[in-house]
Write an enzyme that holds these catalytic residues in place. Structure first.
Site, PDB file in Angstrom:
ATOM      1  CD  GLU A  63      10.581  33.640  -8.437  1.00  0.00           C
ATOM      2  OE1 GLU A  63      11.374  34.858  -8.378  1.00  0.00           O
ATOM      3  OE2 GLU A  63       9.570  33.418  -8.855  1.00  0.00           O
ATOM      4  CG  HIS A 155       6.707  34.246 -10.538  1.00  0.00           C
ATOM      5  ND1 HIS A 155       7.864  34.410 -10.799  1.00  0.00           N
ATOM      6  CD2 HIS A 155       5.864  33.802 -11.649  1.00  0.00           C
ATOM      7  CE1 HIS A 155       8.039  34.393 -12.402  1.00  0.00           C
ATOM      8  NE2 HIS A 155       6.467  33.781 -12.695  1.00  0.00           N
ATOM      9  CD  GLU A 219       5.752  37.571  -7.875  1.00  0.00           C
ATOM     10  OE1 GLU A 219       6.390  36.549  -6.943  1.00  0.00           O
ATOM     11  OE2 GLU A 219       6.111  37.778  -8.872  1.00  0.00           O
TER      12      GLU A 219
HETATM   13 ZN    ZN Z   1       9.604  35.059  -9.996  1.00  0.00          ZN
END
Ligand code: ZN
Length: 335
Positions: A63, A155, A219
């Site tokens: 990531e 992330h 995220e």
């Molecule tokens: Zn992740």
């Protein structure tokens, strides 16, 4: 943001031996390498109210966009372009996996915090989880009572999402959700927040629980290899972090209940056997709506059926081993 890795990230990627003594950078900022993937930056003069800010990235090694965002921030602090007003700890979560371009090597690192690594001795990620917890412990133990402890674990997701950028707010036990943090997440461009309702073995749950940090898993979009990220999609978080670190966040409107859609986990889809069938396409996006009556999955005689029409699927993964979570069914909630 910088197109080429700063000396910090080069150091991590090349597995070079870090400097053993502190370095004084621009503006009197001191840089201390605690190991080859943990760097602490401390401004020369600290206000008593200074926050201790932990940024972690690369907990999943593939990531890369958040790694590049954080690295650009480090580079600009080092050159003096960005003023640092708070102690900052940057942790590159899984450098071995980063070097291989893999999510993980032996086991998902973000399932091993909160001492879960003790149940999985010998894994490379277990060793990392223990080290990362120690770094977080040492850093947050230095925080003064008047100062905040903040942790943003950055992330990108494997799959697309109806809400491209979303946050996971770890379970707080008896503590209240922090509305100023929700307002700040909105300022970052976060489009939805999952309020977790039970403990988890994630890094953000660990720092939230062990250090009462305002901690979040963020995220920020879809995972891509180094150099292939469209960093223009990350300007919201990049700018908000720079403002936070330099004490230049503009006044933010108070959080109102419908500013960001909030969700809570309703139940986990548990894969009990190899008969488990998920009735969603492999490319289904996170937060896809589940129509009322829709059979989400079946597993032998057990069926998971959507009800109410406002449930959504999160982190579907039918390939997990039996006994593990194959997805989360979430529903709207409010504070
Ligand atoms: Zn992740």
């Amino acid at each position: 943001m910088n197109a080429t890795p700063s000396p910090f990230l080069q150091q991590v990627l090349q597995e070079a031996t870090p400097p053993t003594s502190p370095l004084v950078l621009a503006n009197g900022v001191t840089a201390i390498w605690h190991d080859g993937s943990a760097i602490e930056l401390r401004p020369a003069n600290l206000a008593a109210s200074a926050s201790h800010i932990l940024l972690s990235c690369g907990v999943h090694g593939n990531e890369t966009a958040p790694i590049e965002v954080v690295d650009g921030i480090l580079a600009d602090i080092a050159s003096g372009q960005l003023a640092l007003r708070h102690p900052l700890l940057v942790l590159f979560g899984n450098p071995e996996a980063m070097r291989c371009g893999e999510r993980y090597l032996d086991y998902d690192l973000n399932r091993l915090f909160n001492r879960a690594y003790l149940q999985h001795p010998g894994l490379r990620e277990s060793k990392r989880a223990a080290i990362l917890e120690q770094h977080a412990d040492r850093f947050f133990q230095q925080a003064k009572p008047a100062g905040k402890r903040l942790h943003y674990d950055l992330h990108t997701a494997i799959r697309g999402s109806v809400y491209e950028k979303f946050a996971i707010y770890p379970f707080l036990q008896q503590r209240q959700h922090d509305r100023a943090q929700l307002a700040w997440l909105k300022h970052c461009g976060i489009e939805a927040v999952l309020l977790h309702s039970k403990p988890a073995n994630t890094f953000s749950y660990y720092t939230s629980h062990a250090h009462q940090a305002d901690a979040f898993t963020l995220e920020l979009g879809k995972a891509r290899p180094f150099g292939e990220n469209d960093l223009s999609r990350f300007t919201g978080i990049d700018l908000a972090l720079r403002q936070l670190l330099s004490d230049s966040t503009p006044p933010l409107p108070d959080y109102q209940h419908d500013d960001i859609p909030l969700f809570r986990a309703k139940y986990d889809l548990i894969k009990h056997s190899e008969d488990f069938r998920l009735h969603l396409s492999s490319g289904v996006e996170n937060f896809t709506l589940l129509p009322d009556g829709f059979v989400i999955a079946d597993d032998g005689s057990q069926r998971y059926i959507a009800s109410g029409g406002d449930e959504r699927i999160l982190f579907p993964n039918p390939t997990v081993k039996p006994g593990l979570r194959a997805g989360i069914v979430v529903e709207p909630t409010r504070l």
